[in-house]
Enzyme design. Structure first.
Site, PDB file in Angstrom:
ATOM      1  N   LYS A   1      12.785 -36.384  36.521  1.00 18.84           N
ATOM      2  CA  LYS A   1      13.512 -35.850  37.692  1.00 18.84           C
ATOM      3  C   LYS A   1      12.565 -35.208  38.706  1.00 18.84           C
ATOM      4  CE  LYS A   1      16.795 -37.146  35.178  1.00 18.84           C
ATOM      5  NZ  LYS A   1      17.362 -38.459  35.386  1.00 18.84           N
TER       6      LYS A   1
ATOM      7  N   HIS B   1      30.704 -32.221  32.432  1.00 21.37           N
ATOM      8  CA  HIS B   1      29.804 -33.324  32.764  1.00 21.37           C
ATOM      9  C   HIS B   1      30.308 -34.683  32.312  1.00 21.37           C
ATOM     10  CE1 HIS B   1      27.066 -30.397  34.352  1.00 21.37           C
ATOM     11  NE2 HIS B   1      27.068 -29.752  33.209  1.00 21.37           N
TER      12      HIS B   1
ATOM     13  N   GLU C   1      15.628 -25.300  41.467  1.00 24.39           N
ATOM     14  CA  GLU C   1      16.376 -25.692  42.668  1.00 24.39           C
ATOM     15  C   GLU C   1      17.336 -24.576  43.039  1.00 24.39           C
ATOM     16  OE1 GLU C   1      18.554 -29.339  42.209  1.00 24.39           O
ATOM     17  OE2 GLU C   1      16.785 -30.591  42.484  1.00 24.39           O
TER      18      GLU C   1
ATOM     19  N   ARG D   1      20.500 -47.803  35.865  1.00 27.31           N
ATOM     20  CA  ARG D   1      21.366 -48.668  35.054  1.00 27.31           C
ATOM     21  C   ARG D   1      22.633 -48.984  35.837  1.00 27.31           C
ATOM     22  NH1 ARG D   1      22.472 -43.339  33.453  1.00 27.31           N
ATOM     23  NH2 ARG D   1      24.630 -42.763  33.876  1.00 27.31           N
TER      24      ARG D   1
HETATM   25  C1  MV4 Z   1      23.105 -29.065  40.669  1.00 33.17           C
HETATM   26  C2  MV4 Z   1      24.251 -28.298  40.955  1.00 33.17           C
HETATM   27  C3  MV4 Z   1      24.142 -27.328  41.927  1.00 33.17           C
HETATM   28  N1  MV4 Z   1      22.958 -27.128  42.556  1.00 33.17           N
HETATM   29  N2  MV4 Z   1      21.958 -28.846  41.335  1.00 33.17           N
HETATM   30  C4  MV4 Z   1      24.874 -31.380  36.931  1.00 33.17           C
HETATM   31  C5  MV4 Z   1      24.538 -32.709  36.372  1.00 33.17           C
HETATM   32  C6  MV4 Z   1      23.321 -33.166  37.059  1.00 33.17           C
HETATM   33  N3  MV4 Z   1      23.504 -34.522  37.475  1.00 33.17           N
HETATM   34  C7  MV4 Z   1      23.127 -32.236  38.192  1.00 33.17           C
HETATM   35  N4  MV4 Z   1      24.135 -31.249  38.110  1.00 33.17           N
HETATM   36  C8  MV4 Z   1      24.238 -30.272  39.039  1.00 33.17           C
HETATM   37  N5  MV4 Z   1      23.115 -30.031  39.751  1.00 33.17           N
HETATM   38  C9  MV4 Z   1      21.905 -27.886  42.246  1.00 33.17           C
HETATM   39  N6  MV4 Z   1      20.751 -27.637  42.877  1.00 33.17           N
HETATM   40  C10 MV4 Z   1      25.421 -28.559  40.254  1.00 33.17           C
HETATM   41  C11 MV4 Z   1      25.425 -29.541  39.277  1.00 33.17           C
HETATM   42  C12 MV4 Z   1      26.670 -29.734  38.603  1.00 33.17           C
HETATM   43  C13 MV4 Z   1      27.378 -30.912  38.717  1.00 33.17           C
HETATM   44  C14 MV4 Z   1      26.907 -31.972  39.481  1.00 33.17           C
HETATM   45  C15 MV4 Z   1      27.617 -33.130  39.596  1.00 33.17           C
HETATM   46  C16 MV4 Z   1      28.820 -33.258  38.930  1.00 33.17           C
HETATM   47  C17 MV4 Z   1      29.302 -32.243  38.173  1.00 33.17           C
HETATM   48  C18 MV4 Z   1      28.595 -31.056  38.057  1.00 33.17           C
HETATM   49  C19 MV4 Z   1      29.111 -30.023  37.292  1.00 33.17           C
HETATM   50  C20 MV4 Z   1      28.402 -28.867  37.168  1.00 33.17           C
HETATM   51  C21 MV4 Z   1      27.172 -28.724  37.803  1.00 33.17           C
END
Ligand code: MV4
Length: 446
Positions: free
Chosen positions: A116, A235, A200, A292
Site C-alpha cells: 500500500k 469491512h 494517513e 483482481r
Molecule cells: C480510511 C478511512 C478513513 N481515512 N483511510 C478501510 C478498508 C480499507 N480499504 C481502507 N479503509 C478505510 N481507510 C483514511 N485515511 C476509512 C476506512 C474505512 C472504510 C473504507 C471503505 C469502506 C468501509 C470502511 C469502513 C471503515 C473504515
C-alpha cells in the site's frame, strides 16, 4: 490465444468463469475440494479435478496441487477468481515459470499494488490525490508522533501489507499515539510478516467509491466507471451499486481518469479496481488498488453491458482491448445484494447447512449469480455467500423497487440468510436519500 483454462476457485465465481469461457469457445477445467465433490456447478465444466481435502490450505490454497491439476489437464491458462490465490504473488510467479498464463496482472504490477505504501507512491507519481499522510513507511515512533501532530488528529496507522480494513488503528491524540503505533506494527508483523506501517489523516464519514479498470498488453487502459460500496458491515460489503449516486459527471470523469493514470503508472494488465474515499465535500482520495476481478463486478457489467470476465480472458490471451473509451457508456442503475448464510438477528453468525428449498427471483432486470440449487450444502469451510442478486433499471428509485421485489420473491429455507438485512437497508430513509457513509450499517442498523 487461450483454448483451455483451469479455474483455481469454487462456487459462484467458478461458475461465472465457466460461463465466460464457454461463450468464447474456451474449455473450462475446474478444481474442487472434497467438500465440493458432487456440486452441481462442477457438471458445467469440461473437466473437474479433485485437489484435496475441505480445508482451503490443503486445496484451494495448495499451489503444488493446483499446478499438478494444470499439468494433468494440459491447460494454457489459470483464472484465480477472487480470494484464495488471486493476489498471491508467489502463485502468479509459479504460473509464469511453468509457462502457464496467469489471468491477472504481471507479477511486478501485483507486487507494487500489493504494497500500500508503494501504491501510494504510484498514485502521487500519477498526480492522483492521496490522503494527507507519511511519505513512506515510518520507522521511528518520534518521527510518527511529530507527523501525526502536523497532519492533525484523528490519524490512521495503516499496515503496508494490510488492506480491506486489516491492520488499521485510529488514533485521536498524542496520549494514545505510542501504544496504538506499536500495537499496529506488532499486529502487522504477526498478520502479514511485514511490520511496515504508514500514516494517513482519518477521513471522517467517507463514502467508498471504486473504479473498474481493464488494461491490455499493448498499453491500452480503459475504465468502466465506478461502483459505490459504502454499504458494508465490519469491512464486509453488503450492497453495491453503480453509478455512485452522489457524483456529478465532471467529478466522475476526474475520478475515472485518475484511476487510469494509476493503472498505466503501474504497467498494469488485466482487470483491476482502484479504491477511493469520497469525503463530504466530494473530494476523492486514492486509498488502495485491488489486482483482481471483484465480487461486485456484475453491477458494472449491468450498467455498461460489457462482460468483464470475457475481457479478462481475451486480454490475457493477447487480444487487444479494441474498445474506444467514448463508446463505453453507463445506462441506468444497477444494485447488487450479497446474500449470505448468516443470521442478522444473531450478530451475522454463519449458518452453514443444507438448503432444502431454493427458489430464485426472476422477471425484468433481475440477475442471479449463484452456484446454489435445491439440496446444496453450505460448507463451514468457506465463506458463507449463497448468492449475488443483481438488478438493473432506468433510475435508482426504480432499481431499489426491483431489488426489494426480487428479495421478497427469493425463497431460501430453512437456513438463515441476510435477505432481511438487505431489505432493511434498501428500505432505510437514509439509504434512499443517499445520506450514508461507511459506518451506516453499524450505526443505524446492526
Ligand atoms: C480510511 C478511512 C478513513 N481515512 N483511510 C478501510 C478498508 C480499507 N480499504 C481502507 N479503509 C478505510 N481507510 C483514511 N485515511 C476509512 C476506512 C474505512 C472504510 C473504507 C471503505 C469502506 C468501509 C470502511 C469502513 C471503515 C473504515
Amino acid at each position: 490465444m487461450i483454448s483451455r483454462v483451469l479455474i483455481a476457485n469454487r462456487g459462484e465465481i467458478a461458475l461465472r468463469i465457466i460461463r465466460a469461457c464457454h461463450e468464447l469457445d474456451i474449455e473450462a477445467v475446474v478444481v474442487f475440494s472434497e467438500a465440493d465433490r458432487g456440486e452441481t456447478y462442477l457438471e458445467y465444466a469440461d473437466e473437474a479435478i479433485c485437489i484435496g481435502p475441505a480445508e482451503a490450505a490443503k486445496s484451494y490454497l495448495n499451489i503444488p496441487a493446483i499446478m499438478s491439476a494444470a499439468e494433468i489437464a494440459d491447460v494454457d491458462a489459470i483464472h484465480p477468481g477472487y480470494g484464495f490465490l488471486a493476489e498471491n504473488q508467489h502463485f502468479a510467479e509459479v504460473c509464469r515459470d511453468c509457462g502457464i498464463v496467469f489471468i491477472g496482472p504481471p507479477v511486478e504490477a501485483m507486487q507494487m499494488l500489493g504494497d500500500k505504501i508503494e501504491a501510494r507512491k504510484i498514485a502521487e507519481k500519477a498526480k492522483v490525490p492521496v490522503v494527507p499522510g507519511s511519505e513512506g513507511a515510518i520507522d521511528s515512533e518520534a518521527e510518527a508522533l511529530k507527523l501525526a501532530e502536523e497532519i492533525g488528529y484523528p490519524v490512521l496507522v495503516k499496515a503496508a501489507s494490510g488492506g480491506g480494513g486489516r491492520g488499521m488503528r485510529v488514533v485521536h491524540n498524542d496520549m494514545s499515539f505510542r501504544s496504538a503505533f506499536s500495537a499496529a506494527r506488532q499486529e502487522a508483523e504477526a498478520a502479514f510478516g511485514d511490520g511496515n506501517v504508514y500514516l494517513e489523516k482519518f477521513i471522517l464519514e467517507p463514502r467508498h467509491v471504486e473504479v473498474q479498470v481493464m488494461a491490455d498488453s499493448f498499453g491500452n487502459a480503459l475504465h468502466f466507471y465506478e461502483r459505490d460500496c459504502t454499504i458494508q458491515r465490519r469491512h464486509q460489503k453488503m450492497v453495491e451499486e453503480s453509478p455512485c449516486p452522489v457524483l456529478d459527471e465532471k467529478t466522475r470523469e476526474k475520478l475515472c481518469s485518475a484511476a487510469i493514470r494509476i493503472i498505466k503508472q503501474a504497467n498494469y494488465e488485466n482487470a483491476a479496481t482502484v479504491e477511493f474515499l469520497l469525503d463530504k465535500d466530494k473530494n476523492f482520495y486514492f486509498i488502495e488498488a485491488n489486482a483482481r476481478i471483484q465480487v461486485e463486478h456484475p453491477v458494472t457489467e449491468m450498467v455498461t453491458g460489457y462482460d468483464l470476465i470475457k475481457w479478462q480472458l481475451k486480454v490475457a490471451g493477447g487480444h487487444k482491448l479494441d474498445i474506444k473509451q467514448k463508446n463505453i457508456k453507463h445506462r441506468g442503475v444497477a444494485i447488487e445484494c450479497r446474500i449470505n448464510a448468516e443470521d442478522p438477528e444473531n450478530n451475522f453468525s454463519p449458518c452453514p447447512g443444507k438448503i432444502e428449498q431454493y427458489v430464485v427471483p426472476g422477471g425484468p432486470g433481475v440477475r442471479v449469480d449463484s452456484h446454489m440449487c435445491q439440496g446444496s450444502v453450505i460448507s463451514p469451510n468457506y465463506d458463507s455467500m449463497i448468492c449475488k442478486l443483481i438488478v438493473h433499471n432506468t433510475d435508482r428509485a426504480e432499481a431499489i423497487n426491483t431489488m426489494k421485489r426480487a428479495l421478497k420473491e427469493f425463497i431460501i429455507s430453512p437456513i438463515k440468510t441476510t435477505i432481511p438485512a438487505c431489505l432493511d437497508i434498501l428500505s432505510h430513509n437514509l439509504y434512499v436519500k443517499n445520506k450514508v457513509d461507511t459506518s451506516f450499517v453499524e450505526r443505524q442498523l446492526y
